[in-house]
Design a protein around this motif. Sequence first.
Motif, PDB file in Angstrom:
ATOM      1  N   VAL A  61      30.379  36.119 -17.741  1.00 45.03           N
ATOM      2  CA  VAL A  61      29.047  36.446 -18.266  1.00 45.03           C
ATOM      3  C   VAL A  61      28.134  35.231 -18.187  1.00 45.03           C
ATOM      4  O   VAL A  61      26.971  35.328 -17.778  1.00 45.03           O
ATOM      5  CB  VAL A  61      29.156  36.945 -19.723  1.00 45.03           C
ATOM      6  CG1 VAL A  61      27.771  37.027 -20.367  1.00 45.03           C
ATOM      7  CG2 VAL A  61      29.828  38.303 -19.763  1.00 45.03           C
ATOM      8  N   LEU A  62      28.652  34.073 -18.571  1.00 42.37           N
ATOM      9  CA  LEU A  62      27.858  32.850 -18.532  1.00 42.37           C
ATOM     10  C   LEU A  62      27.442  32.514 -17.102  1.00 42.37           C
ATOM     11  O   LEU A  62      26.298  32.113 -16.850  1.00 42.37           O
ATOM     12  CB  LEU A  62      28.672  31.700 -19.135  1.00 42.37           C
ATOM     13  CG  LEU A  62      27.940  30.385 -19.397  1.00 42.37           C
ATOM     14  CD1 LEU A  62      26.726  30.605 -20.289  1.00 42.37           C
ATOM     15  CD2 LEU A  62      28.889  29.378 -20.029  1.00 42.37           C
ATOM     16  N   ALA A  63      28.357  32.701 -16.154  1.00 36.64           N
ATOM     17  CA  ALA A  63      28.039  32.457 -14.750  1.00 36.64           C
ATOM     18  C   ALA A  63      26.924  33.385 -14.271  1.00 36.64           C
ATOM     19  O   ALA A  63      26.008  32.961 -13.550  1.00 36.64           O
ATOM     20  CB  ALA A  63      29.289  32.643 -13.891  1.00 36.64           C
ATOM     21  N   GLU A  64      26.983  34.639 -14.687  1.00 41.96           N
ATOM     22  CA  GLU A  64      25.949  35.585 -14.247  1.00 41.96           C
ATOM     23  C   GLU A  64      24.592  35.256 -14.856  1.00 41.96           C
ATOM     24  O   GLU A  64      23.555  35.399 -14.201  1.00 41.96           O
ATOM     25  CB  GLU A  64      26.347  37.014 -14.585  1.00 41.96           C
ATOM     26  CG  GLU A  64      25.395  38.052 -14.016  1.00 41.96           C
ATOM     27  CD  GLU A  64      26.071  39.356 -13.658  1.00 41.96           C
ATOM     28  OE1 GLU A  64      25.410  40.199 -13.045  1.00 41.96           O
ATOM     29  OE2 GLU A  64      27.257  39.531 -13.987  1.00 41.96           O
ATOM     30  N   LEU A  65      24.593  34.805 -16.102  1.00 42.77           N
ATOM     31  CA  LEU A  65      23.334  34.380 -16.714  1.00 42.77           C
ATOM     32  C   LEU A  65      22.729  33.214 -15.929  1.00 42.77           C
ATOM     33  O   LEU A  65      21.504  33.134 -15.755  1.00 42.77           O
ATOM     34  CB  LEU A  65      23.564  33.970 -18.168  1.00 42.77           C
ATOM     35  CG  LEU A  65      23.887  35.093 -19.160  1.00 42.77           C
ATOM     36  CD1 LEU A  65      24.198  34.505 -20.539  1.00 42.77           C
ATOM     37  CD2 LEU A  65      22.732  36.090 -19.268  1.00 42.77           C
ATOM     38  N   ALA A  66      23.589  32.312 -15.458  1.00 46.61           N
ATOM     39  CA  ALA A  66      23.105  31.180 -14.665  1.00 46.61           C
ATOM     40  C   ALA A  66      22.533  31.657 -13.336  1.00 46.61           C
ATOM     41  O   ALA A  66      21.468  31.198 -12.890  1.00 46.61           O
ATOM     42  CB  ALA A  66      24.234  30.185 -14.436  1.00 46.61           C
ATOM     43  N   ILE A  67      23.215  32.587 -12.691  1.00 48.83           N
ATOM     44  CA  ILE A  67      22.745  33.125 -11.411  1.00 48.83           C
ATOM     45  C   ILE A  67      21.405  33.828 -11.581  1.00 48.83           C
ATOM     46  O   ILE A  67      20.520  33.748 -10.720  1.00 48.83           O
ATOM     47  CB  ILE A  67      23.796  34.079 -10.815  1.00 48.83           C
ATOM     48  CG1 ILE A  67      25.032  33.284 -10.380  1.00 48.83           C
ATOM     49  CG2 ILE A  67      23.233  34.868  -9.642  1.00 48.83           C
ATOM     50  CD1 ILE A  67      26.224  34.136 -10.008  1.00 48.83           C
ATOM     51  N   ASP A  68      21.219  34.497 -12.716  1.00 43.48           N
ATOM     52  CA  ASP A  68      19.963  35.196 -12.999  1.00 43.48           C
ATOM     53  C   ASP A  68      18.865  34.251 -13.478  1.00 43.48           C
ATOM     54  O   ASP A  68      17.744  34.699 -13.755  1.00 43.48           O
ATOM     55  CB  ASP A  68      20.188  36.282 -14.062  1.00 43.48           C
ATOM     56  CG  ASP A  68      20.992  37.453 -13.519  1.00 43.48           C
ATOM     57  OD1 ASP A  68      21.073  37.595 -12.285  1.00 43.48           O
ATOM     58  OD2 ASP A  68      21.531  38.235 -14.330  1.00 43.48           O
ATOM     59  N   TRP A 106      26.399  27.181  -1.683  1.00 39.30           N
ATOM     60  CA  TRP A 106      26.223  28.628  -1.724  1.00 39.30           C
ATOM     61  C   TRP A 106      25.121  29.046  -2.688  1.00 39.30           C
ATOM     62  O   TRP A 106      24.791  30.227  -2.801  1.00 39.30           O
ATOM     63  CB  TRP A 106      27.536  29.308  -2.105  1.00 39.30           C
ATOM     64  CG  TRP A 106      28.237  28.688  -3.274  1.00 39.30           C
ATOM     65  CD1 TRP A 106      29.194  27.714  -3.228  1.00 39.30           C
ATOM     66  CD2 TRP A 106      28.032  28.976  -4.661  1.00 39.30           C
ATOM     67  NE1 TRP A 106      29.600  27.382  -4.501  1.00 39.30           N
ATOM     68  CE2 TRP A 106      28.903  28.135  -5.390  1.00 39.30           C
ATOM     69  CE3 TRP A 106      27.200  29.853  -5.355  1.00 39.30           C
ATOM     70  CZ2 TRP A 106      28.967  28.157  -6.786  1.00 39.30           C
ATOM     71  CZ3 TRP A 106      27.258  29.873  -6.741  1.00 39.30           C
ATOM     72  CH2 TRP A 106      28.127  29.043  -7.447  1.00 39.30           C
ATOM     73  N   ALA A 107      24.539  28.104  -3.413  1.00 34.53           N
ATOM     74  CA  ALA A 107      23.443  28.412  -4.353  1.00 34.53           C
ATOM     75  C   ALA A 107      22.657  27.138  -4.593  1.00 34.53           C
ATOM     76  O   ALA A 107      23.073  26.038  -4.203  1.00 34.53           O
ATOM     77  CB  ALA A 107      23.998  28.948  -5.670  1.00 34.53           C
ATOM     78  N   ALA A 108      21.502  27.282  -5.238  1.00 30.55           N
ATOM     79  CA  ALA A 108      20.719  26.115  -5.620  1.00 30.55           C
ATOM     80  C   ALA A 108      21.559  25.233  -6.547  1.00 30.55           C
ATOM     81  O   ALA A 108      22.426  25.718  -7.273  1.00 30.55           O
ATOM     82  CB  ALA A 108      19.442  26.544  -6.328  1.00 30.55           C
ATOM     83  N   LYS A 109      21.290  23.927  -6.539  1.00 30.34           N
ATOM     84  CA  LYS A 109      22.127  22.977  -7.272  1.00 30.34           C
ATOM     85  C   LYS A 109      22.241  23.332  -8.750  1.00 30.34           C
ATOM     86  O   LYS A 109      23.341  23.289  -9.325  1.00 30.34           O
ATOM     87  CB  LYS A 109      21.557  21.573  -7.122  1.00 30.34           C
ATOM     88  CG  LYS A 109      22.385  20.510  -7.846  1.00 30.34           C
ATOM     89  CD  LYS A 109      21.797  19.130  -7.691  1.00 30.34           C
ATOM     90  CE  LYS A 109      22.619  18.102  -8.457  1.00 30.34           C
ATOM     91  NZ  LYS A 109      22.044  16.737  -8.346  1.00 30.34           N
ATOM     92  N   ALA A 110      21.130  23.677  -9.399  1.00 30.90           N
ATOM     93  CA  ALA A 110      21.152  23.970 -10.836  1.00 30.90           C
ATOM     94  C   ALA A 110      22.045  25.168 -11.141  1.00 30.90           C
ATOM     95  O   ALA A 110      22.820  25.159 -12.104  1.00 30.90           O
ATOM     96  CB  ALA A 110      19.739  24.216 -11.348  1.00 30.90           C
ATOM     97  N   VAL A 111      21.932  26.201 -10.317  1.00 30.03           N
ATOM     98  CA  VAL A 111      22.767  27.394 -10.508  1.00 30.03           C
ATOM     99  C   VAL A 111      24.223  27.059 -10.237  1.00 30.03           C
ATOM    100  O   VAL A 111      25.121  27.444 -10.998  1.00 30.03           O
ATOM    101  CB  VAL A 111      22.298  28.535  -9.574  1.00 30.03           C
ATOM    102  CG1 VAL A 111      23.277  29.697  -9.623  1.00 30.03           C
ATOM    103  CG2 VAL A 111      20.903  28.996  -9.969  1.00 30.03           C
ATOM    104  N   ARG A 112      24.465  26.320  -9.164  1.00 30.60           N
ATOM    105  CA  ARG A 112      25.841  25.969  -8.795  1.00 30.60           C
ATOM    106  C   ARG A 112      26.514  25.161  -9.901  1.00 30.60           C
ATOM    107  O   ARG A 112      27.666  25.393 -10.246  1.00 30.60           O
ATOM    108  CB  ARG A 112      25.834  25.190  -7.489  1.00 30.60           C
ATOM    109  CG  ARG A 112      27.200  25.066  -6.832  1.00 30.60           C
ATOM    110  CD  ARG A 112      27.092  24.532  -5.414  1.00 30.60           C
ATOM    111  NE  ARG A 112      26.636  23.156  -5.364  1.00 30.60           N
ATOM    112  CZ  ARG A 112      25.457  22.783  -4.890  1.00 30.60           C
ATOM    113  NH1 ARG A 112      24.596  23.689  -4.436  1.00 30.60           N
ATOM    114  NH2 ARG A 112      25.107  21.505  -4.869  1.00 30.60           N
ATOM    115  N   GLU A 113      25.780  24.214 -10.478  1.00 31.90           N
ATOM    116  CA  GLU A 113      26.353  23.390 -11.548  1.00 31.90           C
ATOM    117  C   GLU A 113      26.685  24.222 -12.778  1.00 31.90           C
ATOM    118  O   GLU A 113      27.719  24.024 -13.419  1.00 31.90           O
ATOM    119  CB  GLU A 113      25.390  22.266 -11.910  1.00 31.90           C
ATOM    120  CG  GLU A 113      25.306  21.161 -10.861  1.00 31.90           C
ATOM    121  CD  GLU A 113      24.387  20.043 -11.295  1.00 31.90           C
ATOM    122  OE1 GLU A 113      23.612  20.249 -12.265  1.00 31.90           O
ATOM    123  OE2 GLU A 113      24.429  18.958 -10.684  1.00 31.90           O
TER     124      GLU A 113
END
Length: 245
Positions: free
Chosen positions: A56-63, A215-222
């Motif tokens: 869930v936390l990962a998906e919030l970051a992706i969003d 595979w994603a922007a740095k902030a999202v990836r972190e």
Amino acid sequence: MARGGSLFLAIVISAAYRAGMSMTIAEDLLLLLLDDEKGTTPGMWVDVRVPLGAAVLAELAIDGAVELEPRTSVWRGRTVRAADGAVDDDVLAAALRTVQEKPRTATDLAGRLGDGLKDRLGQRLADQGMLERQDERVLGLFPRTRWPALASAHEAELRTRLAAVVVQGAAPDERTAALVGILLALDRLGPTLGLKGAEARDAKRRAKALAEGDWAAKAVREAVQASISVVTTVMITATTVTTSS
């Protein structure tokens, strides 16, 4: 299959997946962790709340709904705070409200966000006809809910998408990368895809390399990596305790 072909396959599967139904990463993870016949999560060395909360936390970051605060000390882990992104899923919205209360570490949040999530997501999947809810009592005393599979088409698509990335070398989308990372942290990537021996080792190697990719922007990836690291830490702790006992 050549790399170009596998990449095309991953894109097609991802597009069909998004067009077909809206599923959270945590729901996908639960489907993959559940035994289709028994409706339980066998082989789990950690409380399933942790990986589900991390998903869930990962998906919030992706969003774009959460982000990591800048590190202020080498002795203190980075905390997660709410950002400007919006979510349109009730589970994600409830999780975001928890994040908005105050900045917390990813470890703290994963446990909080995963509390009660298995049965909540199980019921959502049952409502969609993918799982069947079976309530029972162990030894006639302790209540337990099992979630055996009723339909497997979506889960089969998930496995195909994962295999395209870690077996055939296709580039992942953000959601698939997060799912691969969590399964790798749980040491369930090979079993999930039915891989053994050299195939399992190669898939694990590709998954580890994926964690360092763009595979994603740095902030999202972190932020996603912080979620995955929670599961890794808990797994290491569980393994150490089991080995020493």
